[in-house]
Every structure is written in C-alpha cells, then in structure tokens.
Design a protein around this motif. Structure first.
Motif, PDB file in Angstrom:
ATOM      1  N   GLU A  60     -11.946 -84.403 -51.874  1.00 56.14           N
ATOM      2  CA  GLU A  60     -11.014 -83.382 -52.356  1.00 56.14           C
ATOM      3  C   GLU A  60     -11.275 -83.052 -53.815  1.00 56.14           C
ATOM      4  O   GLU A  60     -11.303 -81.870 -54.199  1.00 56.14           O
ATOM      5  N   LEU A  61     -11.476 -84.077 -54.641  1.00 52.21           N
ATOM      6  CA  LEU A  61     -11.763 -83.823 -56.052  1.00 52.21           C
ATOM      7  C   LEU A  61     -13.054 -83.015 -56.194  1.00 52.21           C
ATOM      8  O   LEU A  61     -13.162 -82.114 -57.039  1.00 52.21           O
ATOM      9  N   GLU A  63     -14.222 -80.840 -54.027  1.00 51.52           N
ATOM     10  CA  GLU A  63     -13.934 -79.456 -53.649  1.00 51.52           C
ATOM     11  C   GLU A  63     -13.296 -78.697 -54.809  1.00 51.52           C
ATOM     12  O   GLU A  63     -13.665 -77.553 -55.114  1.00 51.52           O
ATOM     13  N   ILE A  64     -12.345 -79.366 -55.472  1.00 52.59           N
ATOM     14  CA  ILE A  64     -11.646 -78.708 -56.578  1.00 52.59           C
ATOM     15  C   ILE A  64     -12.599 -78.505 -57.752  1.00 52.59           C
ATOM     16  O   ILE A  64     -12.588 -77.464 -58.416  1.00 52.59           O
ATOM     17  N   ALA A  67     -14.762 -75.501 -57.260  1.00 52.92           N
ATOM     18  CA  ALA A  67     -14.036 -74.251 -57.496  1.00 52.92           C
ATOM     19  C   ALA A  67     -13.856 -74.001 -58.993  1.00 52.92           C
ATOM     20  O   ALA A  67     -14.174 -72.906 -59.493  1.00 52.92           O
ATOM     21  N   LEU A  68     -13.366 -75.004 -59.724  1.00 52.26           N
ATOM     22  CA  LEU A  68     -13.008 -74.775 -61.127  1.00 52.26           C
ATOM     23  C   LEU A  68     -14.218 -74.779 -62.047  1.00 52.26           C
ATOM     24  O   LEU A  68     -14.339 -73.936 -62.941  1.00 52.26           O
ATOM     25  N   LEU A  71     -16.132 -71.668 -61.463  1.00 55.09           N
ATOM     26  CA  LEU A  71     -15.451 -70.555 -62.123  1.00 55.09           C
ATOM     27  C   LEU A  71     -15.770 -70.542 -63.612  1.00 55.09           C
ATOM     28  O   LEU A  71     -16.122 -69.492 -64.178  1.00 55.09           O
ATOM     29  N   PHE A  75     -17.801 -67.604 -65.899  1.00 49.85           N
ATOM     30  CA  PHE A  75     -17.302 -66.982 -67.118  1.00 49.85           C
ATOM     31  C   PHE A  75     -18.214 -67.272 -68.304  1.00 49.85           C
ATOM     32  O   PHE A  75     -18.373 -66.435 -69.199  1.00 49.85           O
ATOM     33  N   ARG A 124     -11.683 -70.533 -71.834  1.00 46.66           N
ATOM     34  CA  ARG A 124     -10.517 -70.557 -70.969  1.00 46.66           C
ATOM     35  C   ARG A 124      -9.818 -71.903 -71.174  1.00 46.66           C
ATOM     36  O   ARG A 124     -10.065 -72.868 -70.452  1.00 46.66           O
ATOM     37  N   ASN A 126      -6.912 -73.275 -70.631  1.00 52.34           N
ATOM     38  CA  ASN A 126      -6.175 -73.954 -69.563  1.00 52.34           C
ATOM     39  C   ASN A 126      -7.124 -74.477 -68.488  1.00 52.34           C
ATOM     40  O   ASN A 126      -6.956 -75.582 -67.969  1.00 52.34           O
ATOM     41  N   LEU A 127      -8.120 -73.671 -68.169  1.00 46.11           N
ATOM     42  CA  LEU A 127      -9.119 -74.098 -67.192  1.00 46.11           C
ATOM     43  C   LEU A 127      -9.840 -75.348 -67.695  1.00 46.11           C
ATOM     44  O   LEU A 127     -10.059 -76.308 -66.942  1.00 46.11           O
ATOM     45  N   LEU A 128     -10.168 -75.344 -68.982  1.00 42.01           N
ATOM     46  CA  LEU A 128     -10.869 -76.482 -69.567  1.00 42.01           C
ATOM     47  C   LEU A 128     -10.036 -77.758 -69.461  1.00 42.01           C
ATOM     48  O   LEU A 128     -10.549 -78.828 -69.112  1.00 42.01           O
ATOM     49  N   MET A 130      -7.823 -78.439 -67.239  1.00 45.14           N
ATOM     50  CA  MET A 130      -7.762 -78.882 -65.848  1.00 45.14           C
ATOM     51  C   MET A 130      -9.064 -79.571 -65.440  1.00 45.14           C
ATOM     52  O   MET A 130      -9.055 -80.577 -64.733  1.00 45.14           O
ATOM     53  N   LEU A 134      -9.883 -83.513 -64.177  1.00 49.69           N
ATOM     54  CA  LEU A 134     -10.664 -83.934 -63.015  1.00 49.69           C
ATOM     55  C   LEU A 134     -11.713 -84.967 -63.407  1.00 49.69           C
ATOM     56  O   LEU A 134     -11.930 -85.957 -62.691  1.00 49.69           O
TER      57      LEU A 134
END
Lengths: 196, 196
Positions: A60-61, A63-64, A67-68, A71, A75, A124, A126-128, A130, A134
């Motif tokens: 699961e980690l 997969e996330i 995605a992140l 992304l 960018f 980014r 907030n993305l950073l 998150m 992880l």
DNA sequence: TATTTCAATATGTTATATCCTTAATACTAA
DNA sequence: TTAGTATTAAGGATATAACATATTGAAATA
C-alpha cells in the motif's frame, strides 16, 4: 529514517527524557508527532514503538508513493534547474562510493538528497510533507533492505541514472516511469525481508 | 470539517480546557494532532489557529486529492459491493434534500459518507487516512463554498451521479475521470471564495 | 511441574504550577 | 501627535507530582 531504531522496538518516555536531559513532556510531544506521521505507533497498552511491517502495508505504501512521488516528478521536470540535475548526478556517484565502503549512513543520506532535490523542485510544500511522511514510514526497513541488496551486488543506481537522463531530456512521462521503476526495485528489495 | 470553526480563528488552550472541563494537556494534545494533520497551524507566536487558504494551497491540495482519491476510486471499483453502490445512490437523494432545506450540516455529512463509502471499499487503510487528512484541511472552506454554490443553484450532484453510474458499469477509468470531474467542480466552487 | 494469583514495577496520562516568549497597553519624551 | 520604551497581560511550553493502567515476576497452589 536512518534505520537505527529497529522495527518493534519500544520507546519509553523516561529513558529518552533522561538521555536528552529533559522532562517527559517534550519527549512525549516529539513521539506523538511521529505517531501522527505514522512513523511510530501506539500499541494497545499505549506504549510507543516502531511499527512492524506487513506485506499489505508495504504494498500500500508503495502504491501511494508511486502516485505522489510520480506527481512530484511530473511537476519538477519542467521546473528543475540544470544545476540541481548536476547535483543529482553527483549524488549518484556519492551513493556508489558509499555502497563500496559499506557506509550505509552516508548512502541513505545521499539517497534522500537525490530524491528530495527532485521533489523539492516541484515547489509543492504540502505534497513534499506527505512524501516525507511516507519515507519516514519506510525508513526503518529501508536500511536493512539496502544492506541485503548491497551484498547481493545489485546496483540500485540504474533507476537513478534513468531519472537523471529523463530530466535532462525534460521528458515528464519518462521521469514518472523511471521513478516507478526505481520504486519498484526498492519494494522488491524490501519484499525480500522477513518482517519480525 | 463541519466548517464551524472559521479560517483564521485562534484556538487558545485555556478557554477550550474550561469548556471541556479538563486541563490544558488533553486540549494541547488534541490541537497538536490537528496541527500534525494540517487541519490547524501554529502561528509565529505559537498560538494555534485555523490556517488561512491561498490559491496556491488550494490548487496543490486539489492536485493531491485527484491523485489519491482517484487511486482509491480505481481500487474500489472492482471491490465495492452492490449494496454500497445503492447506499451511495441513496445518499445522492439525501444530499439533494438537505440542499433544498439549506441544511448544510446534513449535506456535509452525507457528502462525506458518499465519498468515503467509495474510498473505504478500496481497503487501503493508510490511503484512507491520508485522504481524510486532506478533507480535514479543506473542511473549513468547503462549507462556505457549498452555501455560495447552493444559492447559485448549481447542482453538485451531477458528478456524483456520474460516479455511481461508472461504478455500476465497473469502469475504473471512468470512475477516476468522474471523480476528477467532481473534484474540479468542488475546486471551482472554492475558488470563488475570497480568502481572509 | 504447570498454573494462578497477587504484589511490585513500569509506563503513559492528566493536573497544576511555573517559566518564557510574544503581544498588547500605557507612559514618557521629542 | 508620534515614536520609543517600559510595563503588564496572555498564552504556549516545560517540569513535577499524582494517577491509572498494564506488565512482570515471584510465590502459592493444583
């Protein structure tokens, strides 16, 4: 994240408070923050410890992360400076040298710098944060995975070289693809571990 | 998340402790958790308050939501039960009824249930926690956006109906596309707001 | 010898007092 | 009147002690 605190290890407040010459409260605050980040967990009896890994959680980690981090890579591709790309290239050599010398602290630090030089270029915040969370969750397991993979003489830098090449070509899709390739290699390394 | 605490509002420990008939510590713990989630923030002087929104932050949160909620939607599509889809369909009617009566508490609750019935079906606990955190950050602004949009008589349920139809067809790509459509409508609503 | 029980110990939580930084206010001087 | 400064108040952080719960270990019993 450095892998010095091993999975399953309990972290009692009082010994830590004594170690840092402070009272329970600041230690408790710090650990609670790490719990909020998922880097630590509260057991049923409220003791704080490093979470155990499971195949499901690892997948699961992953997969996330795809995605992140994919992304962030998208960018970053048009935005990252040439000097930052050069820095990433230099870090690849540093990583290789650290592996040669079995200097895993240095390897892990350079590896972090490599990826976060890229992600930081996405601008980014907030993305950073998150993504950082992880990495914090995978950290305790990453070190032992690297040590295993290094003895097996597989080269973790092939993905990294591909990422740098894709950045120089300013090919966002290829950056994303090579990031996923790199993450896939990492998870395969991790998957060979036996969770306690 | 209900939008009852307004952006920019300060949340001092002592009044809250008195309100809940407890001491500073539990209040401080609770607020610190919300700070860790990004739902609250520490100002420069360490006072805790509801973060202000900015265009950049809103756009970034939207980008992350598309990635993570889209991912959850993809995983959920083959897994969600027909009864859950039926429940989502019923929630669409509940949302419409709540809007008719200007009952925004109910609307927000049903809207949350609608989306998280879907995301829960993905069976990805860490992903769910992260999505929940994103909703927590948008919560304070979502309410006022809904109120504005409702007076403008735009129907926020068109995206929802599209999602349910895609789920019945078990079309993961269309679920993702309709989720992004729904999120895009939401951010357009939010973008009309003037941040304090 | 295995199991149960009970006391001792360990550990996180809460309450309270105090500390320290920051913000607000009042006061003095230009 | 305004700028600067000193004083006061507000508010979060920390230290300490009291508290509640959970674990551990030893002794007693089956």
């Amino acid at each position: 994240m450095g892998g010095h605190v091993v999975p399953g290890q309990k972290l009692p407040l009082r010994p830590l408070a004594e170690e840092f010459n402070t009272s329970l409260m600041p230690v408790r605050d710090a650990l609670n923050r790490l719990v909020a980040d998922g880097a630590l967990e509260l057991s049923s009896s409220r003791t704080i410890r490093v979470p155990l890994m499971s195949d499901e959680r690892l997948v699961e980690l992953h997969e996330i992360r795809c995605a992140l981090e994919g992304l962030a890579g998208m960018f970053a591709t048009p935005a990252i400076s040439v000097s930052s790309i050069d820095r990433m290239q230099a870090l690849i050599d540093d990583m290789a040298a650290a592996l040669e010398q079995y200097d895993y602290d240095n390897y892990i630090g350079n590896h972090y710098s490599f990826h976060f030089t890229l992600y930081g270029a996405a601008v980014r915040p907030n993305l950073l944060t998150m993504i950082d969370g992880l990495w914090l969750q995978i950290g305790p397991y990453f070190r032992q995975a690297v040590e295993r993979a290094n003895t097996a003489k597989s080269d973790p830098n092939v993905g990294h070289r591909r990422i740098v090449a894709a950045l120089r070509a300013r090919d966002a899709d290829e950056v994303q693809a090579s990031l996923e390739f790199d993450l896939m290699a990492a998870i395969e390394m991790l998957n060979e571990g036996v969770w306690p």
